[in-house]
Design a protein around this motif. Sequence first.
Motif, PDB file in Angstrom:
ATOM      1  N   GLN A 100      -2.159  -1.985   2.202  1.00  0.00           N
ATOM      2  CA  GLN A 100      -1.971  -1.542   3.582  1.00  0.00           C
ATOM      3  C   GLN A 100      -3.299  -1.020   4.140  1.00  0.00           C
ATOM      4  OE1 GLN A 100       0.520  -2.731   4.527  1.00  0.00           O
ATOM      5  NE2 GLN A 100       2.384  -2.174   3.444  1.00  0.00           N
ATOM      6  N   ALA A 104       0.453  -5.304   6.071  1.00  0.00           N
ATOM      7  CA  ALA A 104       1.449  -5.266   7.152  1.00  0.00           C
ATOM      8  C   ALA A 104       1.032  -6.154   8.319  1.00  0.00           C
ATOM      9  CB  ALA A 104       1.664  -3.833   7.629  1.00  0.00           C
ATOM     10  N   ALA A 358       6.744  -2.579  -0.693  1.00  0.00           N
ATOM     11  CA  ALA A 358       6.022  -3.252   0.390  1.00  0.00           C
ATOM     12  C   ALA A 358       5.764  -4.722   0.096  1.00  0.00           C
ATOM     13  CB  ALA A 358       4.697  -2.538   0.650  1.00  0.00           C
TER      14      ALA A 358
END
Length: 421
Positions: A100, A104, A358
Amino acid sequence: MRMTGPPDDEHADPLSGIDLGDPDRYASGAQHGAWHRLRRDAPLWRQETGDGFPFWSVTRYRDVAAVLMDDKSFSSAHGTILAVAGGDSAGGRTINLMDQPRHADVRLPTMRLMSTHASRQRTGQVRANVRRLVAATFDAGGVVDIARLMLNLPMTAVGETIGLPVEVWDEVPRWAMAGVAPDDPHYADGPAAETLKKAHHRLIAIFSDLIRQKQATPGDDVVSVLLKLDFGGRPMDHREVLLNCYSFAMGAVTTTAHVASHLVLALAERPDVWRDLRENPDLVAGLVEEGLRWASPTNHLLRRVVKPVDVAGTRLEPGELVAAWVASANRDDAVFARPYEFDPRRSPNPHLAFGVGAHRCIGGPPAQVVLGVLIEEMIARLESFEVAGPVTHLRSNFINGITSLPMELRPVPARRPAAIA
């Protein structure tokens, strides 16, 4: 890798004999006994790769999930498989090798194309694609190499979503598998390094052509999204788009096909389960989830420690490598009752086949849809089937694959071709 239970204590291998990195052990046997022993006696296990890189292994469900969930302590950018324990040249540039916030930037815009809702909406098209792949073969019956047939299954689910033209659907899976298992005899085209070079060259050529097409005529597909997304305040450059196209295709092709083959093999070895399924087609969804747990197509996921962290009671320091053995977690009897039993009625079934956190596999929903459609087509078209020859397993410590699975297929009577008078 063969699906076995752990040996009894009397015949269990000593800890000193365990090697989780050796690909030959996956081609010719199973690691379930080793994982069982490690979960029980050494939940944090240290060894070296064949080329000398030390790494830790976690094998218990709770430790595997904790490592994969904690993307602040563990990085994916260094590399996510043991084959590149020294560092992946694409680190930080593809969706699976990003931390990240860059991860994302790529995941969120592309995820809508592969969400559960979007995948279910595409079920009709997926079914038409699957029928084109399997209908004639299933209806004709006889001996068929199911593994060869299933290699093309992922394209029926995500080929159009990625943006790949139908003309390359047969070619991409072959080169994708050569890219992850270049020294497997089934996919090798010369020495491993030469096979890898050929696979990369051909896949890059395919995706380079595709990028040019989508630049001229964008569509509602992954490649078009990559070309226009905001990547940290700028567009992706050509090489970044290319590498991510490669990553999306590899992620789909090298996993779903092998879940399908393992699932068909599990059903062939359990005719009572197949009969139960045909009588109770509402079991299909549960069967797919159990197939995902059972096959665990990605044996491990590698992470690199980026800040001091406790793992299974031991302090690890930045720079150390941790392999989270998903296939072991999915047999952990602290979470799964009778973990070595194939049970389509298993509930709950919190398997980690798609990972967690994630980096949970973005292609999970399309895989669930296409596997369900495949089983429904099998129910409609096949009365029974059985193994008709030696089963060959992939030489890889990363992908739990089957390279050859000869099956004798017996179509339902109404679908058998009429005899020639």
